[in-house]
Design a protein around this motif. Structure first.
Motif, PDB file in Angstrom:
ATOM      1  N   ALA A  70      78.625  63.876  23.488  1.00 26.53           N
ATOM      2  CA  ALA A  70      79.151  62.514  23.395  1.00 26.53           C
ATOM      3  C   ALA A  70      78.264  61.654  22.512  1.00 26.53           C
ATOM      4  O   ALA A  70      78.754  60.823  21.731  1.00 26.53           O
ATOM      5  CB  ALA A  70      79.278  61.912  24.790  1.00 26.53           C
ATOM      6  N   PHE A  71      76.961  61.826  22.644  1.00 28.20           N
ATOM      7  CA  PHE A  71      76.027  61.075  21.799  1.00 28.20           C
ATOM      8  C   PHE A  71      76.308  61.340  20.326  1.00 28.20           C
ATOM      9  O   PHE A  71      76.341  60.420  19.502  1.00 28.20           O
ATOM     10  CB  PHE A  71      74.589  61.459  22.146  1.00 28.20           C
ATOM     11  CG  PHE A  71      73.557  60.842  21.245  1.00 28.20           C
ATOM     12  CD1 PHE A  71      73.133  59.544  21.442  1.00 28.20           C
ATOM     13  CD2 PHE A  71      73.010  61.564  20.187  1.00 28.20           C
ATOM     14  CE1 PHE A  71      72.181  58.958  20.613  1.00 28.20           C
ATOM     15  CE2 PHE A  71      72.065  60.998  19.352  1.00 28.20           C
ATOM     16  CZ  PHE A  71      71.652  59.691  19.565  1.00 28.20           C
ATOM     17  N   ALA A  72      76.536  62.604  19.984  1.00 26.31           N
ATOM     18  CA  ALA A  72      76.773  62.981  18.592  1.00 26.31           C
ATOM     19  C   ALA A  72      78.080  62.403  18.052  1.00 26.31           C
ATOM     20  O   ALA A  72      78.226  62.231  16.828  1.00 26.31           O
ATOM     21  CB  ALA A  72      76.780  64.502  18.457  1.00 26.31           C
ATOM     22  N   LEU A  73      79.021  62.094  18.933  1.00 22.86           N
ATOM     23  CA  LEU A  73      80.329  61.581  18.512  1.00 22.86           C
ATOM     24  C   LEU A  73      80.365  60.067  18.380  1.00 22.86           C
ATOM     25  O   LEU A  73      81.370  59.514  17.929  1.00 22.86           O
ATOM     26  CB  LEU A  73      81.404  62.027  19.505  1.00 22.86           C
ATOM     27  CG  LEU A  73      81.691  63.534  19.559  1.00 22.86           C
ATOM     28  CD1 LEU A  73      82.626  63.856  20.716  1.00 22.86           C
ATOM     29  CD2 LEU A  73      82.278  64.026  18.244  1.00 22.86           C
ATOM     30  N   CYS A  74      79.291  59.382  18.757  1.00 23.64           N
ATOM     31  CA  CYS A  74      79.290  57.917  18.749  1.00 23.64           C
ATOM     32  C   CYS A  74      79.004  57.352  17.361  1.00 23.64           C
ATOM     33  O   CYS A  74      78.138  57.848  16.631  1.00 23.64           O
ATOM     34  CB  CYS A  74      78.242  57.387  19.725  1.00 23.64           C
ATOM     35  SG  CYS A  74      78.702  57.589  21.455  1.00 23.64           S
ATOM     36  N   ALA A  75      79.707  56.277  17.028  1.00 24.52           N
ATOM     37  CA  ALA A  75      79.424  55.558  15.792  1.00 24.52           C
ATOM     38  C   ALA A  75      78.192  54.678  15.958  1.00 24.52           C
ATOM     39  O   ALA A  75      77.397  54.505  15.020  1.00 24.52           O
ATOM     40  CB  ALA A  75      80.624  54.709  15.392  1.00 24.52           C
ATOM     41  N   THR A  76      78.022  54.108  17.143  1.00 18.74           N
ATOM     42  CA  THR A  76      76.849  53.285  17.465  1.00 18.74           C
ATOM     43  C   THR A  76      76.420  53.604  18.887  1.00 18.74           C
ATOM     44  O   THR A  76      77.223  54.062  19.700  1.00 18.74           O
ATOM     45  CB  THR A  76      77.165  51.777  17.365  1.00 18.74           C
ATOM     46  OG1 THR A  76      78.231  51.448  18.270  1.00 18.74           O
ATOM     47  CG2 THR A  76      77.565  51.397  15.948  1.00 18.74           C
ATOM     48  N   THR A  77      75.156  53.339  19.188  1.00 19.47           N
ATOM     49  CA  THR A  77      74.644  53.540  20.544  1.00 19.47           C
ATOM     50  C   THR A  77      73.653  52.433  20.883  1.00 19.47           C
ATOM     51  O   THR A  77      73.109  51.766  20.003  1.00 19.47           O
ATOM     52  CB  THR A  77      73.905  54.894  20.700  1.00 19.47           C
ATOM     53  OG1 THR A  77      72.747  54.897  19.843  1.00 19.47           O
ATOM     54  CG2 THR A  77      74.802  56.064  20.363  1.00 19.47           C
ATOM     55  N   THR A  78      73.415  52.262  22.186  1.00 16.89           N
ATOM     56  CA  THR A  78      72.349  51.381  22.627  1.00 16.89           C
ATOM     57  C   THR A  78      71.005  52.057  22.368  1.00 16.89           C
ATOM     58  O   THR A  78      70.929  53.268  22.131  1.00 16.89           O
ATOM     59  CB  THR A  78      72.467  51.077  24.127  1.00 16.89           C
ATOM     60  OG1 THR A  78      72.358  52.315  24.848  1.00 16.89           O
ATOM     61  CG2 THR A  78      73.785  50.412  24.448  1.00 16.89           C
ATOM     62  N   SER A  79      69.946  51.281  22.447  1.00 13.67           N
ATOM     63  CA  SER A  79      68.618  51.844  22.211  1.00 13.67           C
ATOM     64  C   SER A  79      68.254  52.879  23.261  1.00 13.67           C
ATOM     65  O   SER A  79      67.625  53.900  22.953  1.00 13.67           O
ATOM     66  CB  SER A  79      67.568  50.732  22.177  1.00 13.67           C
ATOM     67  OG  SER A  79      67.552  50.011  23.402  1.00 13.67           O
ATOM     68  N   ARG A  80      68.676  52.664  24.520  1.00 13.40           N
ATOM     69  CA  ARG A  80      68.317  53.630  25.558  1.00 13.40           C
ATOM     70  C   ARG A  80      69.096  54.929  25.398  1.00 13.40           C
ATOM     71  O   ARG A  80      68.576  56.012  25.689  1.00 13.40           O
ATOM     72  CB  ARG A  80      68.513  53.032  26.950  1.00 13.40           C
ATOM     73  CG  ARG A  80      69.920  52.600  27.314  1.00 13.40           C
ATOM     74  CD  ARG A  80      69.924  51.814  28.615  1.00 13.40           C
ATOM     75  NE  ARG A  80      71.251  51.331  28.981  1.00 13.40           N
ATOM     76  CZ  ARG A  80      71.480  50.470  29.946  1.00 13.40           C
ATOM     77  NH1 ARG A  80      70.467  49.996  30.663  1.00 13.40           N
ATOM     78  NH2 ARG A  80      72.715  50.074  30.230  1.00 13.40           N
ATOM     79  N   ALA A  81      70.331  54.846  24.908  1.00 14.56           N
ATOM     80  CA  ALA A  81      71.083  56.067  24.630  1.00 14.56           C
ATOM     81  C   ALA A  81      70.475  56.804  23.448  1.00 14.56           C
ATOM     82  O   ALA A  81      70.375  58.039  23.451  1.00 14.56           O
ATOM     83  CB  ALA A  81      72.539  55.737  24.355  1.00 14.56           C
ATOM     84  N   HIS A  82      70.059  56.061  22.436  1.00 17.01           N
ATOM     85  CA  HIS A  82      69.420  56.681  21.270  1.00 17.01           C
ATOM     86  C   HIS A  82      68.140  57.394  21.670  1.00 17.01           C
ATOM     87  O   HIS A  82      67.880  58.515  21.222  1.00 17.01           O
ATOM     88  CB  HIS A  82      69.117  55.613  20.217  1.00 17.01           C
ATOM     89  CG  HIS A  82      68.471  56.161  18.991  1.00 17.01           C
ATOM     90  ND1 HIS A  82      69.174  56.830  18.013  1.00 17.01           N
ATOM     91  CD2 HIS A  82      67.167  56.173  18.590  1.00 17.01           C
ATOM     92  CE1 HIS A  82      68.340  57.221  17.059  1.00 17.01           C
ATOM     93  NE2 HIS A  82      67.131  56.829  17.394  1.00 17.01           N
TER      94      HIS A  82
END
Length: 282
Positions: A70-82
């Protein structure tokens, strides 16, 4: 006007309590909600997620085994997800997904708020290095623990998680086979699926435990039985499953989607009554 569409993706997913939790949150807040469980294999996940978006899906939770995908499919993420490199909460923004990870803050809220633990200055052993472990590691470090030792059956995965934390000397990896050489810990967290066979014993060195040790399994219900049995046999002062974390991380997802954080006590109490019927963790 039809209710906004949300879902939880995983494999397996029939066990998931997320639809029940979010329905309860929505009722309490007077929000119309269509939230369902969608099973998808790792090979099917990306297509299933896009099909959900095409059908009007605006938000989703992600559980095993899809958090890193799911992380790889995101266009943007929060800093904690990153920082985690894993996502458990998705919000549709324009033509893409915005990703967050609420697992860590959910765990910390449960341990410090519901169970009254002070995490500051504690040595922590984290068993596992997959999406669940990645989600909680940054939050544990931010909560002020002294040291995080990550052990995984695949040492390379543990090394990668520790490298992502960028906390040299404070976050370190250890070989599973060498756990008895790591000393004792005030907090031991199981983020593996090793205990899901409730008839199998969970084997860890007793030397990991001291008089203050708390043991936490991120799984809940039957999937946590083996690890919690080890914790009791080892003499841990406290032992908890992941039900409280599940409810707290769900509340953080709900806040991201709807702008309000629901009260969690009533939902947690209801699920705890039914805990014997629950089988695994989101």
């Amino acid at each position: 006007m039809s209710a906004a569409r949300y879902a939880v993706f995983g494999q397996p997913i029939a066990h998931s309590q997320s639809p029940h939790i979010h329905a309860a949150f929505a009722r309490a807040q007077g929000i119309a909600l269509d939230y369902r469980a969608i099973e998808a294999s790792p090979q099917e996940f990306a297509a299933a997620l896009e099909a959900f978006a095409a059908e009007g899906g605006v938000g989703a939770n992600v559980t095993l085994p899809h958090k890193e995908a799911a992380f790889a499919l995101c266009a943007t993420t929060t800093s904690r997800a990153h920082r985690a490199g894993a996502v458990n909460t998705l919000l549709r923004k324009g033509d893409g997904w915005h990703g967050d990870n609420t697992d860590g803050i959910g765990l910390v809220r449960d341990l410090t708020g519901r169970h009254g633990l002070d995490l500051r200055g504690r040595r922590v052993l984290l068993l596992g290095a997959g999406g669940a472990a990645r989600g909680i590691a940054p939050a544990l470090l931010d909560a002020g623990i002294l040291e995080l030792v990550v052990a995984n059956r695949s040492p390379a995965r543990a090394d990668a998680l520790v490298d992502a934390m960028a906390e040299p000397g404070r976050a370190i990896s250890a070989y599973w086979e060498d756990l008895r050489e790591q000393g004792d810990f005030e907090l031991v967290i199981n983020a593996t699926s090793a205990g899901r066979d409730k008839d199998a014993a969970f084997q860890l060195p007793l030397s990991l435990v001291n008089s203050l040790t708390t043991a936490v399994d991120l799984n809940y219900g039957g999937a946590a039985i083996a690890f919690l049995a080890w914790a009791r046999a080892a003499g841990c002062r406290n032992s908890f499953d992941g039900l409280g974390m599940l409810v707290e991380q769900a509340a953080e997802s709900f806040r991201l989607w709807h702008g309000v954080r629901p009260d969690t006590d009533a939902v947690y109490a209801e699920l705890r009554e039914r805990a014997s019927t629950l089988v695994t963790a989101d």
